[in-house]
Scaffold this motif. Structure first.
Motif, PDB file in Angstrom:
ATOM      1  N   LEU A  69       0.808  -1.225   0.000  1.00  0.00           N
ATOM      2  CA  LEU A  69       0.000   0.000   0.000  1.00  0.00           C
ATOM      3  C   LEU A  69       0.840   1.274   0.000  1.00  0.00           C
ATOM      4  O   LEU A  69       0.473   2.249  -0.677  1.00  0.00           O
ATOM      5  CB  LEU A  69      -0.958   0.006   1.187  1.00  0.00           C
ATOM      6  CG  LEU A  69      -2.223  -0.838   1.060  1.00  0.00           C
ATOM      7  CD1 LEU A  69      -3.248  -0.429   2.120  1.00  0.00           C
ATOM      8  CD2 LEU A  69      -2.843  -0.739  -0.311  1.00  0.00           C
ATOM      9  N   PRO A  70       1.961   1.347   0.722  1.00  0.00           N
ATOM     10  CA  PRO A  70       2.774   2.572   0.638  1.00  0.00           C
ATOM     11  C   PRO A  70       3.243   2.853  -0.780  1.00  0.00           C
ATOM     12  O   PRO A  70       3.321   4.021  -1.196  1.00  0.00           O
ATOM     13  CB  PRO A  70       3.957   2.287   1.575  1.00  0.00           C
ATOM     14  CG  PRO A  70       3.414   1.306   2.564  1.00  0.00           C
ATOM     15  CD  PRO A  70       2.488   0.425   1.752  1.00  0.00           C
ATOM     16  N   GLU A  71       3.560   1.794  -1.542  1.00  0.00           N
ATOM     17  CA  GLU A  71       3.972   1.987  -2.928  1.00  0.00           C
ATOM     18  C   GLU A  71       2.780   2.403  -3.792  1.00  0.00           C
ATOM     19  O   GLU A  71       2.890   3.271  -4.662  1.00  0.00           O
ATOM     20  CB  GLU A  71       4.581   0.698  -3.480  1.00  0.00           C
ATOM     21  CG  GLU A  71       5.938   0.331  -2.871  1.00  0.00           C
ATOM     22  CD  GLU A  71       5.838  -0.356  -1.529  1.00  0.00           C
ATOM     23  OE1 GLU A  71       6.880  -0.641  -0.926  1.00  0.00           O
ATOM     24  OE2 GLU A  71       4.703  -0.623  -1.061  1.00  0.00           O
ATOM     25  N   LEU A  72       1.628   1.795  -3.550  1.00  0.00           N
ATOM     26  CA  LEU A  72       0.428   2.132  -4.313  1.00  0.00           C
ATOM     27  C   LEU A  72       0.023   3.587  -4.107  1.00  0.00           C
ATOM     28  O   LEU A  72      -0.377   4.280  -5.050  1.00  0.00           O
ATOM     29  CB  LEU A  72      -0.723   1.206  -3.912  1.00  0.00           C
ATOM     30  CG  LEU A  72      -2.074   1.474  -4.574  1.00  0.00           C
ATOM     31  CD1 LEU A  72      -2.005   1.227  -6.076  1.00  0.00           C
ATOM     32  CD2 LEU A  72      -3.165   0.613  -3.933  1.00  0.00           C
ATOM     33  N   TYR A  73       0.146   4.052  -2.873  1.00  0.00           N
ATOM     34  CA  TYR A  73      -0.289   5.404  -2.535  1.00  0.00           C
ATOM     35  C   TYR A  73       0.876   6.381  -2.395  1.00  0.00           C
ATOM     36  O   TYR A  73       0.782   7.372  -1.665  1.00  0.00           O
ATOM     37  CB  TYR A  73      -1.093   5.383  -1.232  1.00  0.00           C
ATOM     38  CG  TYR A  73      -2.446   4.738  -1.376  1.00  0.00           C
ATOM     39  CD1 TYR A  73      -3.455   5.348  -2.105  1.00  0.00           C
ATOM     40  CD2 TYR A  73      -2.719   3.499  -0.774  1.00  0.00           C
ATOM     41  CE1 TYR A  73      -4.699   4.772  -2.240  1.00  0.00           C
ATOM     42  CE2 TYR A  73      -3.961   2.909  -0.906  1.00  0.00           C
ATOM     43  CZ  TYR A  73      -4.953   3.547  -1.632  1.00  0.00           C
ATOM     44  OH  TYR A  73      -6.185   2.956  -1.766  1.00  0.00           O
ATOM     45  N   ASN A  74       1.966   6.131  -3.105  1.00  0.00           N
ATOM     46  CA  ASN A  74       3.130   7.019  -2.955  1.00  0.00           C
ATOM     47  C   ASN A  74       2.882   8.428  -3.484  1.00  0.00           C
ATOM     48  O   ASN A  74       3.666   9.339  -3.210  1.00  0.00           O
ATOM     49  CB  ASN A  74       4.373   6.409  -3.617  1.00  0.00           C
ATOM     50  CG  ASN A  74       4.201   6.176  -5.115  1.00  0.00           C
ATOM     51  OD1 ASN A  74       3.248   6.660  -5.734  1.00  0.00           O
ATOM     52  ND2 ASN A  74       5.110   5.423  -5.697  1.00  0.00           N
TER      53      ASN A  74
END
Length: 212
Positions: A69-74
């Protein structure tokens, strides 16, 4: 990250060992107050303690985490949002549970899981009270204190501050987006429906409070 190398299976990082010097919480845009929003990502962490790793059963599978999720919502950081990311696996301790949850069998309510989400035992030995209290002190309390401090700071700049939780879910749910507001208790329906309309206008299928 220091410690043992990550355990990787099928291209997925299952866990990393976090040492005592590392912070279990990552905050993006801590001192930026352009928006009255704090975003929490509590279930995407892949770190655990060395003590936990040693006690895990050899056949334990740490499934049901909100992968990447951190990568998806970067993009949220560049948009000016303040984002709080839990680096610890939810199997260490779940910051989205009540402290009273303890280690009960139902993982949807348990603070610390003793079974996987498939109902299989996680540990070779039952967790001690000392270990449970250590996890609360080291990982649960700092996450909630961080959220409290960030919200309090934003209240100096805005009359209202919104806390958003971001999660992922399995393919068996027939929706692209699930919006949950505890049936109007955690956020008013007017704002929830406004967010619903924005997703719908971009051709996403939205579910309200079902199943979460």
């Amino acid at each position: 990250m220091t410690g043992e190398p990550p355990l990787i299976l099928g291209g997925m990082i299952l866990y990393r060992i976090m040492n005592d010097r590392e912070s279990p919480v990552c905050v993006l845009n801590r001192d930026l107050h352009d928006l009255p929003v704090v975003i929490s990502i509590p279930h995407s962490g892949v770190s655990m303690t060395d003590l936990m790793a040693q006690n895990l059963r050899k056949d334990a599978i740490l499934a049901n985490m909100d992968w990447y999720l951190p990568e998806l919502y970067n993009f949220l950081e560049n948009m000016g949002f303040t984002v709080v990311i839990n680096r610890m696996s939810r199997y260490v301790i779940d910051p989205n549970r009540d402290l009273a949850g303890g280690t009960q069998q139902n993982y949807t309510k348990a603070l610390i899981y003793e079974k996987t989400t498939f109902g299989r035992d996680l540990y070779q030995c039952t967790l001690s009270e000392k270990e449970i209290l250590a996890r609360i002190d080291r990982f649960y309390n700092p996450y909630h204190q961080t959220l409290h401090d960030l919200i309090s700071e934003k209240q100096k700049y805005f009359d209202r501050v919104y806390l958003l939780d971001l999660h992922s879910f399995g393919r068996e749910i027939e929706a692209d987006v699930v919006l949950g507001n505890c049936d109007g208790k955690s956020m008013n329906d007017r704002l929830t429906l406004r967010i619903n309309d924005l997703f719908s206008a971009n051709h996403y299928k939205v579910s309200l409070n079902q199943p979460f």
